[in-house]
Design a protein around this motif. Sequence first.
Motif, PDB file in Angstrom:
ATOM      1  N   THR A  33       0.863  -1.174   0.000  1.00 33.33           N
ATOM      2  CA  THR A  33       0.000   0.000   0.000  1.00 33.33           C
ATOM      3  C   THR A  33       0.905   1.231   0.000  1.00 33.33           C
ATOM      4  OG1 THR A  33      -1.782  -1.112   1.174  1.00 33.33           O
ATOM      5  CG2 THR A  33      -1.739   1.295   1.286  1.00 33.33           C
ATOM      6  N   ILE A  34       0.615   2.153  -0.903  1.00 32.14           N
ATOM      7  CA  ILE A  34       1.447   3.341  -1.060  1.00 32.14           C
ATOM      8  C   ILE A  34       0.666   4.588  -0.653  1.00 32.14           C
ATOM      9  CG2 ILE A  34       2.831   4.713  -2.639  1.00 32.14           C
ATOM     10  CD1 ILE A  34       3.790   1.835  -2.258  1.00 32.14           C
ATOM     11  N   GLY A  35       1.301   5.384   0.132  1.00 31.83           N
ATOM     12  CA  GLY A  35       0.709   6.673   0.499  1.00 31.83           C
ATOM     13  C   GLY A  35       1.615   7.806   0.076  1.00 31.83           C
ATOM     14  N   TRP A  36       0.990   8.876  -0.405  1.00 33.37           N
ATOM     15  CA  TRP A  36       1.705  10.126  -0.641  1.00 33.37           C
ATOM     16  C   TRP A  36       1.261  11.121   0.426  1.00 33.37           C
ATOM     17  CZ3 TRP A  36       5.667  11.514  -3.707  1.00 33.37           C
ATOM     18  CH2 TRP A  36       5.988  10.722  -4.814  1.00 33.37           C
ATOM     19  N   PHE A  37       2.225  11.814   0.988  1.00 32.85           N
ATOM     20  CA  PHE A  37       1.971  12.795   2.028  1.00 32.85           C
ATOM     21  C   PHE A  37       2.711  14.083   1.675  1.00 32.85           C
ATOM     22  CE2 PHE A  37       0.059   9.948   5.145  1.00 32.85           C
ATOM     23  CZ  PHE A  37       0.473   8.707   4.679  1.00 32.85           C
ATOM     24  N   ARG A  38       2.347  15.140   2.346  1.00 33.17           N
ATOM     25  CA  ARG A  38       3.070  16.388   2.174  1.00 33.17           C
ATOM     26  C   ARG A  38       3.115  17.146   3.496  1.00 33.17           C
ATOM     27  NH1 ARG A  38      -1.252  19.719  -1.629  1.00 33.17           N
ATOM     28  NH2 ARG A  38      -2.787  20.166   0.014  1.00 33.17           N
ATOM     29  N   GLN A  39       4.120  17.980   3.598  1.00 40.36           N
ATOM     30  CA  GLN A  39       4.257  18.803   4.787  1.00 40.36           C
ATOM     31  C   GLN A  39       4.775  20.175   4.385  1.00 40.36           C
ATOM     32  OE1 GLN A  39       6.584  17.132   8.010  1.00 40.36           O
ATOM     33  NE2 GLN A  39       5.526  18.431   9.487  1.00 40.36           N
ATOM     34  N   ALA A  40       3.978  21.171   4.681  1.00 36.36           N
ATOM     35  CA  ALA A  40       4.352  22.555   4.419  1.00 36.36           C
ATOM     36  C   ALA A  40       4.997  23.129   5.673  1.00 36.36           C
ATOM     37  CB  ALA A  40       3.123  23.363   4.026  1.00 36.36           C
ATOM     38  N   PRO A  41       5.821  24.155   5.521  1.00 34.14           N
ATOM     39  CA  PRO A  41       6.469  24.769   6.693  1.00 34.14           C
ATOM     40  C   PRO A  41       5.449  25.210   7.733  1.00 34.14           C
ATOM     41  CG  PRO A  41       7.438  25.600   4.674  1.00 34.14           C
ATOM     42  CD  PRO A  41       6.243  24.789   4.271  1.00 34.14           C
ATOM     43  N   GLY A  42       5.702  24.789   8.957  1.00 34.16           N
ATOM     44  CA  GLY A  42       4.827  25.194  10.044  1.00 34.16           C
ATOM     45  C   GLY A  42       3.522  24.445  10.129  1.00 34.16           C
ATOM     46  N   LYS A  43       3.348  23.456   9.276  1.00 34.78           N
ATOM     47  CA  LYS A  43       2.096  22.690   9.283  1.00 34.78           C
ATOM     48  C   LYS A  43       2.381  21.216   9.519  1.00 34.78           C
ATOM     49  CE  LYS A  43      -0.508  25.770   6.233  1.00 34.78           C
ATOM     50  NZ  LYS A  43      -1.364  25.842   5.011  1.00 34.78           N
ATOM     51  N   GLU A  44       1.359  20.515   9.938  1.00 33.75           N
ATOM     52  CA  GLU A  44       1.488  19.081  10.139  1.00 33.75           C
ATOM     53  C   GLU A  44       1.466  18.345   8.801  1.00 33.75           C
ATOM     54  OE1 GLU A  44      -0.584  18.697  14.580  1.00 33.75           O
ATOM     55  OE2 GLU A  44      -1.400  17.606  12.874  1.00 33.75           O
ATOM     56  N   ARG A  45       2.038  17.181   8.818  1.00 36.48           N
ATOM     57  CA  ARG A  45       2.006  16.347   7.632  1.00 36.48           C
ATOM     58  C   ARG A  45       0.566  15.916   7.335  1.00 36.48           C
ATOM     59  NH1 ARG A  45       5.486  11.293   8.434  1.00 36.48           N
ATOM     60  NH2 ARG A  45       3.601  10.550   9.514  1.00 36.48           N
ATOM     61  N   GLU A  46       0.211  15.904   6.069  1.00 33.78           N
ATOM     62  CA  GLU A  46      -1.142  15.506   5.694  1.00 33.78           C
ATOM     63  C   GLU A  46      -1.098  14.519   4.538  1.00 33.78           C
ATOM     64  OE1 GLU A  46      -3.538  18.691   4.186  1.00 33.78           O
ATOM     65  OE2 GLU A  46      -1.984  19.436   2.854  1.00 33.78           O
ATOM     66  N   GLY A  47      -2.092  13.681   4.490  1.00 30.34           N
ATOM     67  CA  GLY A  47      -2.188  12.720   3.400  1.00 30.34           C
ATOM     68  C   GLY A  47      -2.668  13.382   2.130  1.00 30.34           C
ATOM     69  N   VAL A  48      -2.133  12.901   1.003  1.00 32.47           N
ATOM     70  CA  VAL A  48      -2.474  13.441  -0.301  1.00 32.47           C
ATOM     71  C   VAL A  48      -3.196  12.407  -1.157  1.00 32.47           C
ATOM     72  CG1 VAL A  48      -1.537  14.350  -2.463  1.00 32.47           C
ATOM     73  CG2 VAL A  48      -0.537  15.049  -0.271  1.00 32.47           C
ATOM     74  N   SER A  49      -2.667  11.190  -1.183  1.00 30.78           N
ATOM     75  CA  SER A  49      -3.260  10.170  -2.019  1.00 30.78           C
ATOM     76  C   SER A  49      -2.801   8.804  -1.558  1.00 30.78           C
ATOM     77  CB  SER A  49      -2.867  10.405  -3.489  1.00 30.78           C
ATOM     78  OG  SER A  49      -3.613   9.569  -4.351  1.00 30.78           O
ATOM     79  N   CYS A  50      -3.507   7.803  -1.995  1.00 27.99           N
ATOM     80  CA  CYS A  50      -3.219   6.430  -1.570  1.00 27.99           C
ATOM     81  C   CYS A  50      -3.507   5.477  -2.711  1.00 27.99           C
ATOM     82  CB  CYS A  50      -4.073   6.088  -0.356  1.00 27.99           C
ATOM     83  SG  CYS A  50      -4.088   4.335   0.103  1.00 27.99           S
ATOM     84  N   LEU A  51      -2.719   4.418  -2.769  1.00 27.19           N
ATOM     85  CA  LEU A  51      -2.969   3.357  -3.740  1.00 27.19           C
ATOM     86  C   LEU A  51      -2.760   2.029  -3.055  1.00 27.19           C
ATOM     87  CD1 LEU A  51      -3.553   2.546  -6.688  1.00 27.19           C
ATOM     88  CD2 LEU A  51      -1.087   2.581  -7.082  1.00 27.19           C
TER      89      LEU A  51
END
Length: 120
Positions: A33-51
């Motif tokens: 299972t693959i997840g893409w996540f992102r984290q912007a400066p000063g923000k928590e990591r968040e999920g973007v997409s999943c396969l």
Amino acid sequence: QVQLVESGGGLVQPGGSLRLSCAASGFTLDYYTIGWFRQAPGKEREGVSCLSSSPDSVNGRFTISRDNAKNTVYLQMNNLKPEDTAVYYCAAMRGFYSCLSYVDLEYDYWGQGTQVTVSS
């Protein structure tokens, strides 16, 4: 060496597109299972997409896909917005899990991240 390596990030204007790659070495992504996540400066990591096992995938505005022959997962991002600016990470967990809870999985492997900047 077991690792995930992201690539494809960069600077793009609003409305533009990027395709991120997540290449695996030392193991095969076929049954992960693959997840893409992102984290912007000063923000928590968040999920973007999943396969997970096709067609269980979460895309939203972005499209995730897998090329088993290249042992790579892609994230196609279209109509990018400044708020999409962040470091993007891919993660892999052995087995097929529901993408409904992919942000809560304890992934086996994480990549080092690739910077995406959306700005005019």
